[in-house]
Design an enzyme around this catalytic site. Structure first.
Site, PDB file in Angstrom:
ATOM      1  N   LEU A  18     -54.854  -3.775  64.069  1.00 19.59           N
ATOM      2  CA  LEU A  18     -56.182  -3.546  64.384  1.00 19.59           C
ATOM      3  C   LEU A  18     -56.595  -2.985  65.870  1.00 19.59           C
ATOM      4  O   LEU A  18     -57.513  -2.279  65.900  1.00 19.59           O
ATOM      5  CB  LEU A  18     -56.782  -5.016  64.586  1.00 19.59           C
ATOM      6  CG  LEU A  18     -58.310  -5.299  64.904  1.00 19.59           C
ATOM      7  CD1 LEU A  18     -59.234  -4.639  63.754  1.00 19.59           C
ATOM      8  CD2 LEU A  18     -58.487  -6.578  65.021  1.00 19.59           C
ATOM      9  N   LYS A  20     -54.828  -0.707  67.622  1.00 18.26           N
ATOM     10  CA  LYS A  20     -54.429   0.703  67.457  1.00 18.26           C
ATOM     11  C   LYS A  20     -55.394   1.434  66.771  1.00 18.26           C
ATOM     12  O   LYS A  20     -55.978   2.582  66.904  1.00 18.26           O
ATOM     13  CB  LYS A  20     -53.155   0.887  67.006  1.00 18.26           C
ATOM     14  CG  LYS A  20     -52.052   0.504  67.728  1.00 18.26           C
ATOM     15  CD  LYS A  20     -50.791   0.545  67.149  1.00 18.26           C
ATOM     16  CE  LYS A  20     -49.481  -0.003  68.036  1.00 18.26           C
ATOM     17  NZ  LYS A  20     -48.254   0.053  67.288  1.00 18.26           N
ATOM     18  N   VAL A  87     -47.970 -16.825  73.549  1.00 16.98           N
ATOM     19  CA  VAL A  87     -49.433 -17.825  73.446  1.00 16.98           C
ATOM     20  C   VAL A  87     -49.360 -19.186  73.699  1.00 16.98           C
ATOM     21  O   VAL A  87     -50.282 -19.908  73.966  1.00 16.98           O
ATOM     22  CB  VAL A  87     -50.339 -17.535  72.326  1.00 16.98           C
ATOM     23  CG1 VAL A  87     -50.735 -15.641  72.193  1.00 16.98           C
ATOM     24  CG2 VAL A  87     -49.537 -17.700  71.100  1.00 16.98           C
ATOM     25  N   ASP A 178     -67.779  -9.686  61.817  1.00 21.01           N
ATOM     26  CA  ASP A 178     -67.830  -9.201  60.444  1.00 21.01           C
ATOM     27  C   ASP A 178     -67.947  -7.645  60.626  1.00 21.01           C
ATOM     28  O   ASP A 178     -69.036  -7.367  60.878  1.00 21.01           O
ATOM     29  CB  ASP A 178     -68.583 -10.114  59.696  1.00 21.01           C
ATOM     30  CG  ASP A 178     -68.606  -9.539  58.180  1.00 21.01           C
ATOM     31  OD1 ASP A 178     -68.193  -8.578  58.084  1.00 21.01           O
ATOM     32  OD2 ASP A 178     -68.765 -10.401  57.156  1.00 21.01           O
ATOM     33  N   HIS A 179     -67.020  -6.900  60.454  1.00 21.17           N
ATOM     34  CA  HIS A 179     -67.316  -5.375  60.665  1.00 21.17           C
ATOM     35  C   HIS A 179     -68.410  -4.672  59.700  1.00 21.17           C
ATOM     36  O   HIS A 179     -69.162  -3.930  60.032  1.00 21.17           O
ATOM     37  CB  HIS A 179     -66.060  -4.535  60.555  1.00 21.17           C
ATOM     38  CG  HIS A 179     -65.556  -4.496  59.261  1.00 21.17           C
ATOM     39  ND1 HIS A 179     -64.651  -5.314  58.762  1.00 21.17           N
ATOM     40  CD2 HIS A 179     -65.537  -3.573  58.436  1.00 21.17           C
ATOM     41  CE1 HIS A 179     -64.164  -4.987  57.549  1.00 21.17           C
ATOM     42  NE2 HIS A 179     -64.926  -3.715  56.972  1.00 21.17           N
ATOM     43  N   ASP A 236     -61.331 -13.577  50.889  1.00 15.09           N
ATOM     44  CA  ASP A 236     -61.265 -12.213  51.477  1.00 15.09           C
ATOM     45  C   ASP A 236     -62.495 -11.459  51.585  1.00 15.09           C
ATOM     46  O   ASP A 236     -62.720 -10.963  52.538  1.00 15.09           O
ATOM     47  CB  ASP A 236     -60.084 -11.406  50.920  1.00 15.09           C
ATOM     48  CG  ASP A 236     -59.930 -10.010  51.591  1.00 15.09           C
ATOM     49  OD1 ASP A 236     -59.558 -10.448  52.887  1.00 15.09           O
ATOM     50  OD2 ASP A 236     -59.692  -9.027  51.149  1.00 15.09           O
ATOM     51  N   HIS A 241     -68.045 -11.239  54.015  1.00 17.58           N
ATOM     52  CA  HIS A 241     -68.800  -9.863  53.916  1.00 17.58           C
ATOM     53  C   HIS A 241     -70.127 -10.018  52.721  1.00 17.58           C
ATOM     54  O   HIS A 241     -70.935  -9.727  53.040  1.00 17.58           O
ATOM     55  CB  HIS A 241     -67.884  -8.835  53.466  1.00 17.58           C
ATOM     56  CG  HIS A 241     -66.803  -8.590  54.181  1.00 17.58           C
ATOM     57  ND1 HIS A 241     -67.011  -8.618  55.453  1.00 17.58           N
ATOM     58  CD2 HIS A 241     -65.421  -8.178  53.938  1.00 17.58           C
ATOM     59  CE1 HIS A 241     -65.595  -8.235  56.127  1.00 17.58           C
ATOM     60  NE2 HIS A 241     -64.820  -8.177  55.292  1.00 17.58           N
TER      61      HIS A 241
END
Length: 507
Positions: A18, A20, A87, A178-179, A236, A241
């Site tokens: 993500l 990159k 982490v 949420d793209h 998903d 979305h």
């Protein structure tokens, strides 16, 4: 004049796909446009033992398609720093704090910090608690947390995760990305509705027959078989979305176009969606899984043959369903949704199907005309991807003698040049976060209600012992998805498979 934003970005998962593919190119575009200038720095963290120099070379490789100059690369990548990080190790956070404080002073960042969690959700609580306990969050500037999906696996896990995060960050500091909310035509839904009287005046049960939303992908699960075995298309795509788009279409007009007013109306719309019983869920939602198929000369394998997929998998790669919205505006209007992998074409589009005229006054003009008895419904289509724009179908008079009706389409598409210069979704959303604007992010009330809606469907399917329906790759889903609409007297508006069948490219 472009506003310069001042902040330190810390990207957990800085070596991942993500970062990159999306984050580094988006940050570079902001830099190129002047939204980021001198007063910013970026820390990438991950388990790998990289140096700053090696990290910067990796970042440079992600920018090749943007054709940067050597000067741009040198200036931009000079703001990047790397820290190997576990982490779960408290000492590593102490080291991170030392680096963050140094960069804050070197770049005069005023304590402004954005933490981007581009990694698995099971680490979110651990990371945020350490950011607070080791005092990496500051008291002098803003602190904002960007989180990628999935946000939980169901309502209860999402609620637990939210409580963990809220111990370190308040709701106003959390940006659940949420793209799709950053896509140009998703943001255009509000402009089309609230900026045009001809639509908003008709945007209700009196004039709209049904609403259809399609999120279609032509690819299979590719390397995500392991993830999909745990998620499936329902979690998903539908939970996030699709339901976000439903809320934008169904919401009432806000009193003002502000983050708070829009959120309030979206939550009201989501709360009005009927939560089914398990029996109702089985009646109103169907699923499918792609099997082998062929489009023209290209052959495709089945889902069960994909990497990391169980040979007896019952996970859905396709979902179609019907939402009912129980309020005065939408009572009785079905919202049909479908999403799937390995469908005929890639495309995301919305079709608003208006009711036909109550009386066909042209019926007696020419009984021999094939469409004399039927006037086609007007349809407003919003194209989200890959093409972007909208169209409106109307009925006009056919050229010649008589009054035979002929469908015509008013069509607008953004040019490739316009879209090529348009900000990419992640670029928009990162800039929104820098500006403290959460309008195009998902808030907890939305996440919680979306899970409540979807969880019932998931439970109903998990109790179903029948084999999952299948559909040939490169088609538009299983037969039950078409029957769902036919039983209501409707049909899917978008049928890209028909062209391929008519041209003998799809059996």
């Amino acid at each position: 004049m472009t506003k310069e934003n001042i902040a330190l970005f810390t990207i957990f998962g800085g070596t991942g796909d993500l970062a990159k593919r999306k984050l580094y190119p988006s940050l570079f575009r902001l830099f190129r446009k002047g939204n980021l200038k001198k007063h910013f720095a970026i820390i990438g963290t991950a388990r790998r033992d990289w140096t700053d120099e090696y990290y910067r070379e990796i970042v440079k490789e992600t920018l090749v398609d943007l054709d940067p100059t050597e000067k741009e690369l040198a200036e931009f990548c000079g703001h990047f720093y790397y820290q190997a990080h576990n982490v779960t190790d408290t000492e590593h956070y102490d080291t991170l704090k030392t680096l963050a404080d140094k960069l804050d002073e070197d770049y005069q960042l005023q304590g402004n910090r954005i933490f981007y969690l581009a990694m698995a959700p099971q680490f979110f609580g651990t990371i945020t608690s350490h950011l607070a306990s080791q005092e990496i969050v500051t008291e002098t500037g803003f602190n904002r947390l960007i989180i990628e999906k999935p946000f939980g696996n169901d309502f209860y896990s999402a609620e637990k995760l939210n409580k963990e995060i809220r111990e370190a960050f308040n709701e106003e500091q959390i940006y659940r990305i949420d793209h799709y909310l950053g896509k140009e035509m998703v943001q255009n839904i509000s402009a089309i509705r609230f900026g045009n009287t001809i639509f908003e005046a008709l945007w209700n049960k009196n004039y709209i027959d049904n609403v259809q939303i399609t999120f279609a992908e032509s690819i299979g699960v590719e390397e995500r078989g392991g993830y999909y075995e745990k998620s499936g298309a329902l979690k998903d795509m539908i939970q996030n979305h699709v339901l976000q788009v439903v809320s934008l279409l169904a919401m009432d007009e806000p009193s003002v176009f502000s983050q708070e007013a829009i959120l309030a109306e979206k939550v009201k719309a989501l709360n009005a969606i009927r939560i089914y019983t398990e029996e109702e869920a089985r009646q109103n939602f169907v699923r499918g899984q792609y099997r082998e198929g062929q489009l023209d000369s290209q052959k495709f394998i089945s889902y069960k043959e994909e990497h990391n997929v169980h040979e007896d998998s019952q996970i859905e790669t396709f979902v179609a369903g019907k939402f009912h919205i129980d309020n005065f505006r939408w009572e009785g209007v079905p919202f049909y949704v479908r999403t799937g992998k390995r469908l005929t074409e890639k495309g995301t589009r919305i079709s608003i199907v208006f009711k036909p005229v109550p009386v066909n006054v042209f019926r007696e003009q020419d009984q021999k005309a094939p469409d004399a008895e039927t006037i086609q419904s007007n349809v407003l289509t919003i194209y989200i991807q890959p093409t972007e724009g909208f169209s409106l179908s109307l009925n006009g008079k056919e050229v010649g003698q008589g009054f035979n009706l002929h469908p015509v389409k008013l069509d607008f598409r953004h040019s490739s040049e316009t879209m090529g210069n348009s900000p990419e979704a992640y670029e928009k959303l990162i800039l929104d976060c820098l500006n403290g604007d959460g309008t195009n992010f998902t808030h907890w009330d939305e996440v919680a209600q979306s899970w409540r809606i979807v969880d019932v469907i998931r439970r109903a399917w998990d109790k179903d012992s029948d084999p999952i329906p299948t559909y040939p790759s490169a088609t538009m889903g299983p037969k039950c998805a078409f029957d769902l609409l036919k039983n209501d007297g409707f049909d899917w508006i978008w049928k890209p498979d028909e062209w391929y069948r008519d041209n003998h490219k799809l059996s």
